[in-house]
Design a protein around this motif. Structure first.
Motif, PDB file in Angstrom:
ATOM      1  N   UNK A 171     -50.442 -28.201-108.794  1.00  0.00           N
ATOM      2  CA  UNK A 171     -51.010 -28.421-110.123  1.00  0.00           C
ATOM      3  C   UNK A 171     -51.890 -29.667-110.158  1.00  0.00           C
ATOM      4  N   UNK A 172     -51.567 -30.642-109.309  1.00  0.00           N
ATOM      5  CA  UNK A 172     -52.314 -31.896-109.286  1.00  0.00           C
ATOM      6  C   UNK A 172     -53.634 -31.772-108.528  1.00  0.00           C
ATOM      7  N   UNK A 173     -53.695 -30.860-107.576  1.00  0.00           N
ATOM      8  CA  UNK A 173     -54.834 -30.763-106.662  1.00  0.00           C
ATOM      9  C   UNK A 173     -56.198 -30.712-107.353  1.00  0.00           C
ATOM     10  N   UNK A 174     -56.405 -29.932-108.421  1.00  0.00           N
ATOM     11  CA  UNK A 174     -57.739 -29.873-109.038  1.00  0.00           C
ATOM     12  C   UNK A 174     -58.223 -31.207-109.601  1.00  0.00           C
ATOM     13  N   UNK A 175     -57.307 -32.148-109.820  1.00  0.00           N
ATOM     14  CA  UNK A 175     -57.671 -33.440-110.391  1.00  0.00           C
ATOM     15  C   UNK A 175     -57.927 -34.502-109.319  1.00  0.00           C
ATOM     16  N   UNK A 176     -57.719 -34.136-108.051  1.00  0.00           N
ATOM     17  CA  UNK A 176     -57.896 -35.085-106.958  1.00  0.00           C
ATOM     18  C   UNK A 176     -59.362 -35.216-106.568  1.00  0.00           C
ATOM     19  N   UNK A 229     -62.571 -34.592-104.695  1.00  0.00           N
ATOM     20  CA  UNK A 229     -63.087 -33.321-104.182  1.00  0.00           C
ATOM     21  C   UNK A 229     -62.193 -32.144-104.563  1.00  0.00           C
ATOM     22  N   UNK A 230     -61.544 -32.295-105.703  1.00  0.00           N
ATOM     23  CA  UNK A 230     -60.695 -31.248-106.275  1.00  0.00           C
ATOM     24  C   UNK A 230     -59.610 -30.768-105.313  1.00  0.00           C
ATOM     25  N   UNK A 231     -59.197 -31.661-104.433  1.00  0.00           N
ATOM     26  CA  UNK A 231     -58.112 -31.326-103.516  1.00  0.00           C
ATOM     27  C   UNK A 231     -58.483 -30.326-102.444  1.00  0.00           C
ATOM     28  N   UNK A 232     -59.787 -30.074-102.265  1.00  0.00           N
ATOM     29  CA  UNK A 232     -60.210 -29.134-101.217  1.00  0.00           C
ATOM     30  C   UNK A 232     -60.208 -29.774 -99.839  1.00  0.00           C
ATOM     31  N   UNK A 233     -60.197 -31.101 -99.806  1.00  0.00           N
ATOM     32  CA  UNK A 233     -60.101 -31.825 -98.542  1.00  0.00           C
ATOM     33  C   UNK A 233     -59.362 -33.124 -98.800  1.00  0.00           C
ATOM     34  N   UNK A 234     -58.716 -33.632 -97.762  1.00  0.00           N
ATOM     35  CA  UNK A 234     -57.933 -34.860 -97.882  1.00  0.00           C
ATOM     36  C   UNK A 234     -58.359 -35.830 -96.783  1.00  0.00           C
ATOM     37  N   UNK A 235     -58.339 -37.117 -97.074  1.00  0.00           N
ATOM     38  CA  UNK A 235     -58.761 -38.096 -96.056  1.00  0.00           C
ATOM     39  C   UNK A 235     -57.757 -38.190 -94.915  1.00  0.00           C
ATOM     40  N   UNK A 286     -55.808 -37.667-116.054  1.00  0.00           N
ATOM     41  CA  UNK A 286     -56.739 -38.209-117.052  1.00  0.00           C
ATOM     42  C   UNK A 286     -58.022 -38.743-116.430  1.00  0.00           C
ATOM     43  N   UNK A 287     -58.034 -38.917-115.103  1.00  0.00           N
ATOM     44  CA  UNK A 287     -59.205 -39.460-114.408  1.00  0.00           C
ATOM     45  C   UNK A 287     -59.526 -38.582-113.197  1.00  0.00           C
ATOM     46  N   UNK A 288     -60.028 -37.393-113.423  1.00  0.00           N
ATOM     47  CA  UNK A 288     -60.288 -36.447-112.322  1.00  0.00           C
ATOM     48  C   UNK A 288     -61.220 -37.036-111.259  1.00  0.00           C
ATOM     49  N   UNK A 289     -60.875 -36.759-110.013  1.00  0.00           N
ATOM     50  CA  UNK A 289     -61.727 -37.147-108.899  1.00  0.00           C
ATOM     51  C   UNK A 289     -61.582 -38.573-108.422  1.00  0.00           C
ATOM     52  N   UNK A 290     -60.712 -39.359-109.035  1.00  0.00           N
ATOM     53  CA  UNK A 290     -60.620 -40.773-108.679  1.00  0.00           C
ATOM     54  C   UNK A 290     -59.380 -41.116-107.857  1.00  0.00           C
ATOM     55  N   UNK A 291     -58.595 -40.126-107.506  1.00  0.00           N
ATOM     56  CA  UNK A 291     -57.385 -40.378-106.722  1.00  0.00           C
ATOM     57  C   UNK A 291     -57.235 -39.295-105.660  1.00  0.00           C
TER      58      UNK A 291
END
Length: 259
Positions: free
Chosen positions: A246-251, A253-259, A191-196
């Motif tokens: 399925x969750x990756x697009x909502x992360x 940077x859309x799950x393309x990179x991880x900290x 529900x909050x794309x890009x914030x997690x």
């Protein structure tokens, strides 16, 4: 061993180190008193191999534990910081395969469950010893999370140093009602794309998040407390990977990179 194993046992009691390195099956004589062990430890030097990337842990060991051990027991504690304790485990394994049973560098390891399992299975550990430590009366060995490490029975080959738990931190000015369960968290992320986001495994925190998702999709934690069921694991693992994909697009940077 390069030095006496007696001081290893003493230091484990003092500061709660997890494993001692030595000859498998070695054990102090049951009749030997703790006072005798303390006496033998006087003047010994202990090299403690541990992750060196935590300033707070380094400060605690070098600024408090080492001086206390020196003052109270005459033991010189030397921290040997490493980036990854698995590198030390690999070195110990190579030494054993080469037939080297004395003169090793590592006395004690601050170790995680995965590396403990490797050390135990290849018989790299001293012990059992945990039941001989006076402070074991304070350890609840009935708890599955204490009796087992990474699913591997401890069997006296390590002593608890601490425990970790994932805790959610949030900004009350931005989130009035935080998710209360992992299912709620996954819904909030969608529900909050890009914030997690979460750190990429094998980072400890990222790995813990993935395990939480695994338990969530498999439905029952108790399923994984007994004998290993490969088919059940494969089914749950597949569901976990699908949930994360399925969750990756909502992360972030859309799950393309991880900290």
């Amino acid at each position: 061993m390069r030095r006496s194993l007696t001081r290893n046992i003493l230091l484990v009691c003092i500061i709660g180190i997890l494993v001692a390195i030595g000859v498998p099956g070695s054990r102090l004589a049951e009749a030997e008193s703790w006072d005798a062990i303390v006496s033998k430890a006087q003047g010994q030097t202990v090299d403690w191999f541990m992750y060196g990337g935590s300033p707070s842990a380094n400060g605690f060991v070098n600024g408090y534990v080492a001086p206390q051990v020196k003052e109270l027991y005459g033991i010189t504690l030397r921290q040997v910081p490493v980036n990854d304790i698995a590198e030390v485990v690999s070195k110990l394994l190579i030494e054993k395969q080469a037939g080297k049973t004395e003169g090793g560098e590592a006395d004690l390891l601050w170790i995680n469950g995965e590396n403990f399992r490797t050390c135990k299975r290849y018989e790299l550990l001293y012990g059992p010893f945990a039941d001989q430590l006076p402070n074991q009366q304070l350890v609840n060995w009935e708890r599955p999370s204490v009796r087992n490490d990474f699913g591997e029975p401890v069997e006296g080959l390590e002593s608890p140093y601490g425990s970790a738990q994932v805790v959610m931190v949030y900004d009350t000015a931005r989130i009035s009602t935080p998710p209360a369960t992992l299912g709620d968290l996954l819904d909030w992320v969608r529900e909050h794309p890009g914030r997690f986001t979460y750190p990429a495994p094998p980072d400890f925190t990222g790995s813990a998040f993935v395990r939480h998702v695994f338990y969530h999709v498999s439905g029952e934690v108790q399923t994984w407390q007994g004998a290993f069921d490969e088919q059940a694991f494969e089914t749950a693992a597949a569901a976990t990977y699908q949930t994360l994909r399925d969750l990756a697009p909502f992360l972030w940077r859309e799950g393309n990179t991880y900290p």
